[in-house]
Design an enzyme around this catalytic site. Structure first.
Site, PDB file in Angstrom:
ATOM      1  CB  CYS A 115      -0.857   0.124   1.054  1.00  0.00           C
ATOM      2  SG  CYS A 115      -1.882   1.604   1.362  1.00  0.00           S
ATOM      3  CB  CYS A 118      -1.738   4.692   4.442  1.00  0.00           C
ATOM      4  SG  CYS A 118      -3.451   4.127   3.746  1.00  0.00           S
ATOM      5  CB  SER A 119      -0.277   0.483   6.701  1.00  0.00           C
ATOM      6  OG  SER A 119      -1.306   1.194   7.219  1.00  0.00           O
ATOM      7  CB  CYS A 120      -4.705  -0.633   2.484  1.00  0.00           C
ATOM      8  SG  CYS A 120      -5.432   1.171   2.799  1.00  0.00           S
TER       9      CYS A 120
END
Ligand code: FE
Length: 213
Positions: A115, A118-120
């Site tokens: 991602c 961000c950090s999906c």
């Protein structure tokens, strides 16, 4: 009169900072405190979420999905066609993942998930994401130099294997279906699922090991 020593003050500041959590951790904690303080969320709810994702879900759900796709061609077809609907067949509790797409490794194709924004991450299938997945370095380099990143994870791909990088979003997340290891003929789903690692389902591992075989 009290004296002010610049060097002492700097030392004190360094000492205090060394005991503070990192910036993102601090911000998260602040946000959590505010939400609890304003009554938007109960602290027990947050604890229950963390426990569910770290202790109960782990990567095991994803591994079950992968194992079924190896033994059941009709399920595999449904999974590749619409992973969200196919995975719903398992009836897992909770659905924090939104839409899911399954991508399948082959002899000539490797898939890698990131991602960049961000950090999906598909939490409801793989549990808590690893720290490296959220790092700025991984998020930037997985796209710019995926082969180098893979090599640092111990995956050295020959030029005959293409790499496709998938950028997750809040709306669409990905599950890599690794290749079924050879010499696992006749294994049942549970035994196969035990071979599937979290990193293989993110794409930072490729060949699953079968020591048990
Ligand atoms: Fe994200």
């Amino acid at each position: 009169m009290a004296t002010f020593d610049r060097e002492d003050a700097a030392k004190l500041a360094r000492h205090l900072h060394s005991h503070l959590p990192s910036d993102p951790a601090l911000r998260t904690k602040t946000l959590e405190s505010l939400l609890v303080e304003r009554g938007f969320v109960a602290p027990e709810t947050i604890d229950a979420w963390v426990e569910a994702y770290s202790e109960h879900i782990g990567p095991k759900r994803g591994a079950q999905v992968v194992a079924r796709s190896w033994v059941d061609p009709a399920f595999r077809a449904r999974l590749m066609d619409d992973a969200t609907a196919a995975i719903a067949e398992f009836g897992f509790d909770g659905d924090a993942t939104g839409h899911l797409k399954a991508v399948e490794n082959t002899d000539t194709q490797h898939h890698l998930i990131v991602c960049t924004l961000c950090s999906c991450y598909p939490f409801s299938l793989l549990g808590m994401s690893p720290a490296w997945y959220k790092s700025a370095a991984y998020r930037a380099r997985a796209v710019r130099e995926p082969r180098q990143v893979l090599s640092e994870f111990g995956v050295d791909l020959p030029e005959t294997v293409g790499v496709r990088v998938w950028d997750s979003t809040a709306e669409l997340r990905y599950l890599v279906v690794p290749q079924r290891p050879a010499n696992t003929d006749g294994w049942d789903e549970a035994r196969l699922a035990a071979l599937v690692t979290r990193n293989a389902m993110i794409g930072t591992a490729r060949h699953l090991k079968t020591e048990a075989a």
